[in-house]
Design a protein around this motif. Structure first.
Motif, PDB file in Angstrom:
ATOM      1  N   TYR A  59     -16.031 -21.106  15.793  1.00  0.00           N
ATOM      2  CA  TYR A  59     -16.120 -20.164  16.856  1.00  0.00           C
ATOM      3  C   TYR A  59     -17.403 -20.461  17.619  1.00  0.00           C
ATOM      4  CZ  TYR A  59     -12.226 -17.462  14.788  1.00  0.00           C
ATOM      5  OH  TYR A  59     -11.012 -16.830  14.188  1.00  0.00           O
ATOM      6  N   ALA A  60     -17.250 -20.207  19.009  1.00  0.00           N
ATOM      7  CA  ALA A  60     -18.229 -20.355  20.005  1.00  0.00           C
ATOM      8  C   ALA A  60     -19.162 -19.016  19.873  1.00  0.00           C
ATOM      9  CB  ALA A  60     -17.603 -20.684  21.442  1.00  0.00           C
ATOM     10  N   GLY A  61     -18.727 -18.004  19.372  1.00  0.00           N
ATOM     11  CA  GLY A  61     -19.622 -16.752  19.083  1.00  0.00           C
ATOM     12  C   GLY A  61     -19.317 -15.905  17.888  1.00  0.00           C
ATOM     13  N   LYS A  62     -19.601 -14.724  18.025  1.00  0.00           N
ATOM     14  CA  LYS A  62     -19.360 -13.888  16.843  1.00  0.00           C
ATOM     15  C   LYS A  62     -18.303 -12.942  17.307  1.00  0.00           C
ATOM     16  CE  LYS A  62     -24.207 -14.047  14.931  1.00  0.00           C
ATOM     17  NZ  LYS A  62     -25.305 -13.023  14.605  1.00  0.00           N
ATOM     18  N   SER A  63     -17.451 -12.577  16.289  1.00  0.00           N
ATOM     19  CA  SER A  63     -16.644 -11.634  16.333  1.00  0.00           C
ATOM     20  C   SER A  63     -17.354 -10.136  16.440  1.00  0.00           C
ATOM     21  CB  SER A  63     -15.540 -11.525  15.097  1.00  0.00           C
ATOM     22  OG  SER A  63     -16.299 -11.130  13.819  1.00  0.00           O
ATOM     23  N   VAL A  64     -16.778  -9.126  16.821  1.00  0.00           N
ATOM     24  CA  VAL A  64     -17.053  -7.802  17.015  1.00  0.00           C
ATOM     25  C   VAL A  64     -15.907  -7.003  16.183  1.00  0.00           C
ATOM     26  CG1 VAL A  64     -17.819  -5.791  18.134  1.00  0.00           C
ATOM     27  CG2 VAL A  64     -18.277  -8.060  19.170  1.00  0.00           C
ATOM     28  N   PRO A  65     -16.107  -6.271  15.002  1.00  0.00           N
ATOM     29  CA  PRO A  65     -17.470  -6.399  14.158  1.00  0.00           C
ATOM     30  C   PRO A  65     -17.640  -7.947  13.797  1.00  0.00           C
ATOM     31  CG  PRO A  65     -16.086  -5.414  12.936  1.00  0.00           C
ATOM     32  CD  PRO A  65     -15.312  -5.713  14.183  1.00  0.00           C
ATOM     33  N   ASP A  66     -19.046  -8.278  13.623  1.00  0.00           N
ATOM     34  CA  ASP A  66     -19.497  -9.609  12.896  1.00  0.00           C
ATOM     35  C   ASP A  66     -19.017  -9.930  11.314  1.00  0.00           C
ATOM     36  OD1 ASP A  66     -20.774 -11.913  13.077  1.00  0.00           O
ATOM     37  OD2 ASP A  66     -22.775 -11.085  12.146  1.00  0.00           O
ATOM     38  N   GLY A  67     -18.398 -11.056  11.512  1.00  0.00           N
ATOM     39  CA  GLY A  67     -18.090 -11.429  10.018  1.00  0.00           C
ATOM     40  C   GLY A  67     -16.620 -11.139   9.682  1.00  0.00           C
ATOM     41  N   LEU A  68     -15.841 -10.299  10.483  1.00  0.00           N
ATOM     42  CA  LEU A  68     -14.574 -10.041  10.502  1.00  0.00           C
ATOM     43  C   LEU A  68     -13.641 -10.995   9.926  1.00  0.00           C
ATOM     44  CD1 LEU A  68     -12.702  -7.507  10.402  1.00  0.00           C
ATOM     45  CD2 LEU A  68     -12.216  -8.027  12.849  1.00  0.00           C
ATOM     46  N   PHE A  69     -13.782 -12.384  10.533  1.00  0.00           N
ATOM     47  CA  PHE A  69     -12.815 -13.225  10.184  1.00  0.00           C
ATOM     48  C   PHE A  69     -13.329 -14.475   9.401  1.00  0.00           C
ATOM     49  CE2 PHE A  69     -11.598 -11.969  14.613  1.00  0.00           C
ATOM     50  CZ  PHE A  69     -10.466 -10.984  14.285  1.00  0.00           C
ATOM     51  N   GLU A  70     -14.026 -13.806   8.265  1.00  0.00           N
ATOM     52  CA  GLU A  70     -14.618 -15.194   7.581  1.00  0.00           C
ATOM     53  C   GLU A  70     -14.680 -14.391   5.791  1.00  0.00           C
ATOM     54  OE1 GLU A  70     -19.248 -14.476   7.531  1.00  0.00           O
ATOM     55  OE2 GLU A  70     -18.566 -15.327   9.299  1.00  0.00           O
ATOM     56  N   VAL A  71     -14.594 -15.311   4.975  1.00  0.00           N
ATOM     57  CA  VAL A  71     -14.612 -14.787   3.481  1.00  0.00           C
ATOM     58  C   VAL A  71     -16.102 -14.926   2.996  1.00  0.00           C
ATOM     59  CG1 VAL A  71     -13.653 -14.937   1.241  1.00  0.00           C
ATOM     60  CG2 VAL A  71     -12.319 -14.866   3.319  1.00  0.00           C
ATOM     61  N   SER A  72     -16.775 -13.840   2.860  1.00  0.00           N
ATOM     62  CA  SER A  72     -18.262 -14.106   2.253  1.00  0.00           C
ATOM     63  C   SER A  72     -18.232 -14.167   0.669  1.00  0.00           C
ATOM     64  CB  SER A  72     -19.104 -13.036   2.667  1.00  0.00           C
ATOM     65  OG  SER A  72     -18.808 -11.802   2.073  1.00  0.00           O
ATOM     66  N   ALA A  73     -19.198 -14.747   0.129  1.00  0.00           N
ATOM     67  CA  ALA A  73     -19.564 -14.820  -1.337  1.00  0.00           C
ATOM     68  C   ALA A  73     -19.278 -13.375  -1.997  1.00  0.00           C
ATOM     69  CB  ALA A  73     -20.794 -15.600  -1.837  1.00  0.00           C
ATOM     70  N   HIS A  74     -19.825 -12.498  -1.065  1.00  0.00           N
ATOM     71  CA  HIS A  74     -19.533 -10.964  -1.633  1.00  0.00           C
ATOM     72  C   HIS A  74     -18.221 -10.572  -1.764  1.00  0.00           C
ATOM     73  CE1 HIS A  74     -19.818  -6.476  -1.055  1.00  0.00           C
ATOM     74  NE2 HIS A  74     -20.840  -6.631  -1.873  1.00  0.00           N
ATOM     75  N   ASP A  75     -17.402 -10.890  -0.588  1.00  0.00           N
ATOM     76  CA  ASP A  75     -16.174 -10.709  -0.778  1.00  0.00           C
ATOM     77  C   ASP A  75     -15.428 -11.146  -1.877  1.00  0.00           C
ATOM     78  OD1 ASP A  75     -16.259  -9.288   1.756  1.00  0.00           O
ATOM     79  OD2 ASP A  75     -15.738 -11.145   2.704  1.00  0.00           O
ATOM     80  N   ARG A  76     -15.642 -12.478  -2.364  1.00  0.00           N
ATOM     81  CA  ARG A  76     -14.996 -13.124  -3.593  1.00  0.00           C
ATOM     82  C   ARG A  76     -15.418 -12.257  -4.693  1.00  0.00           C
ATOM     83  NH1 ARG A  76     -16.913 -17.478  -0.399  1.00  0.00           N
ATOM     84  NH2 ARG A  76     -15.122 -18.610   0.583  1.00  0.00           N
ATOM     85  N   GLN A  77     -16.781 -12.061  -4.718  1.00  0.00           N
ATOM     86  CA  GLN A  77     -17.327 -11.400  -5.968  1.00  0.00           C
ATOM     87  C   GLN A  77     -16.675 -10.033  -6.428  1.00  0.00           C
ATOM     88  OE1 GLN A  77     -19.076 -12.491  -8.640  1.00  0.00           O
ATOM     89  NE2 GLN A  77     -18.895 -10.327  -9.615  1.00  0.00           N
ATOM     90  N   ALA A  78     -16.582  -9.281  -5.309  1.00  0.00           N
ATOM     91  CA  ALA A  78     -15.979  -7.890  -5.150  1.00  0.00           C
ATOM     92  C   ALA A  78     -14.483  -7.855  -5.462  1.00  0.00           C
ATOM     93  CB  ALA A  78     -16.041  -6.976  -4.022  1.00  0.00           C
ATOM     94  N   ALA A  79     -13.839  -8.918  -5.191  1.00  0.00           N
ATOM     95  CA  ALA A  79     -12.410  -9.058  -5.521  1.00  0.00           C
ATOM     96  C   ALA A  79     -12.060  -9.687  -6.803  1.00  0.00           C
ATOM     97  CB  ALA A  79     -11.778  -9.838  -4.552  1.00  0.00           C
ATOM     98  N   SER A  80     -13.051 -10.150  -7.554  1.00  0.00           N
ATOM     99  CA  SER A  80     -12.909 -10.698  -8.868  1.00  0.00           C
ATOM    100  C   SER A  80     -12.817  -9.899  -9.903  1.00  0.00           C
ATOM    101  CB  SER A  80     -14.138 -11.839  -9.068  1.00  0.00           C
ATOM    102  OG  SER A  80     -15.306 -11.084  -9.425  1.00  0.00           O
ATOM    103  N   ALA A  81     -12.265 -10.350 -11.068  1.00  0.00           N
ATOM    104  CA  ALA A  81     -12.158  -9.721 -12.193  1.00  0.00           C
ATOM    105  C   ALA A  81     -13.554  -9.110 -12.760  1.00  0.00           C
ATOM    106  CB  ALA A  81     -11.374 -10.518 -13.508  1.00  0.00           C
TER     107      ALA A  81
END
Length: 421
Positions: free
Chosen positions: A357-379
């Motif tokens: 992407y050439a810029g940031k989404s609003v809100p920021d980070g909406l169209f990405e998967v972070s390490a925190h997202d993966r951890q929260a979704a794990s067993a």
């Protein structure tokens, strides 16, 4: 004295604390959980008075039985903008299968950029329904490309057959930047549409949320929950670029009652901007039943150019939402439940880099998967969350018990003094 104790005991017996700290009255299906930070907004009857919707903000309003609600957007020519409207009818509303909510995005001349609707379906059970719209800046397009003022309209699909009371409404607006480099402008023509072998792992417990803003993180695996007739549960699933998501929901059987409930179990997949991608529904006879989503393609930027909603909806990475609803009429034949529920999720494919992407989404980070997202979704994340919730419940129980014991001690001392006198 006995009356006071009975009252306190009744209060404790009719409420429970769910994981995440949510208090829920025992036996109640619970309503939609709106975003705590939502701003209050009321749509206008004309475009001239339409209130502004700012990207990155969630709003709460109402939707009357008749009339169109107008809202305003101020857009540039360098990003795509998405809006969603979730309408929440009353729990006792009598609905028709084709009633629901309709949303459109229009330019300043009244030209239609997009149009979408969501209906309650054959079950006619009151539940949150979500329609979405987009103003996309696309190569070769001539409509809705200019910067300036755009309008969002929201209305009921069948106002003549709709309940008279207003419905609650939750609205969102977000933006997606354009890629730095233009890639493919056609959707993939082929992709693996075969369902993989189902997961057979022992389900982990995780309690579903009451709305998009309260959705519970889940990932690949089997997840155990319980659901009551009329209840809708929300889960969010991180899906990265290049991955395919497969999902199913199993409703357990019961020995209580008999009959048939049309479209009783409904499972739907919504993308990160809350647009519905695909859904599945199954009737219920009291025996175990499974609603499985049709396979969706791997997440890819070029999917947006497809005409098939099941493909175009998988256009970006981020948190997708699984929404499970159990029709209210299930209670008529099989009781109030709760009924056991198991979600089975599986990823296929290999995670890839995004479009750049050439810029940031609003809100920021909406169209990405972070390490925190993966951890929260794990067993592992689930285990910690459940332990924290149980610890809070235990501490709360100890605190309440201490108050009760102290109260009983005071009442006993008073009674002894009165007896001595």
């Amino acid at each position: 004295m006995p009356v006071r104790l009975a009252v306190v005991t009744a209060v404790l017996a009719t409420t429970s604390v769910l994981p995440g700290g949510t208090a829920l009255a025992a036996g109640a299906p619970g309503g939609y959980a709106f975003d705590d930070g939502a701003r209050r907004v009321e749509g206008a009857s004309t475009t001239a008075e339409a209130p502004l919707l700012e990207p990155g903000t969630t709003y709460r309003g109402s939707l009357p039985r008749t009339g169109t609600q107008h809202y305003r957007l101020e857009l540039d020519a360098a990003s795509d903008t998405y809006v969603s409207a979730t309408a929440v009818p009353g729990e006792g509303d009598e609905l028709t299968a084709v009633d629901g909510v309709r949303l459109s995005v229009r330019d300043a001349d009244g030209g239609t950029c997009s149009l979408d609707s969501a209906a309650f379906g054959a079950a006619r059970s009151p539940r949150p329904v979500t329609a979405w719209g987009v103003r996309a800046v696309a190569p070769g397009s001539t409509r809705c490309q200019e910067p300036g003022t755009y309008y969002v309209t929201v209305e009921r699909s069948r106002p003549q057959d709709s309940p008279p009371e207003p419905w609650d409404l939750e609205l969102t607006a977000v933006t997606e930047p354009r890629p730095e480099h233009t890639g493919a402008t056609r959707a993939p023509e082929t992709w693996n549409s075969a369902s993989p072998e189902p997961l057979t792992a022992e389900p982990e417990h995780r309690r579903g949320g009451g709305g998009f803003a309260r959705a519970t993180p889940v990932g690949q695996g089997a997840w155990r929950d319980a659901i009551r007739p009329g209840q809708t549960l929300f889960y969010k699933v991180p899906v990265d670029w290049g991955l395919q998501l497969y999902a199913s929901a199993e409703l357990g059987g019961t020995d209580s009652g008999s009959g048939y409930a049309t479209g009783a179990l409904r499972l739907a997949l919504h993308n990160p901007v809350r647009g519905e991608v695909v859904d599945a529904a199954k009737g219920y006879t009291g025996r175990q039943v499974t609603a499985a989503l049709a396979p969706v393609p791997p997440v890819a930027y070029a999917n947006r150019y497809a005409t098939d909603d099941r493909v175009s909806g998988m256009r970006f990475a981020g948190d997708y939402y699984l929404v499970v609803h159990l029709a209210a009429q299930v209670a008529d034949d099989f009781g109030e439940g709760p009924f056991p529920l198991v979600l089975r999720l599986r990823y296929e494919g290999t995670a890839q880099a995004g479009p750049g992407y050439a810029g940031k989404s609003v809100p920021d980070g909406l169209f990405e998967v972070s390490a925190h997202d993966r951890q929260a979704a794990s067993a592992d994340g689930t285990g910690r969350g459940d332990r924290a919730a149980m610890t809070a419940l235990a501490v709360g129980g100890i605190g309440t018990g201490s108050v009760l014991l102290a109260g009983l001690g005071v009442w006993t001392a008073v009674a002894r003094r009165r007896a001595a006198a």
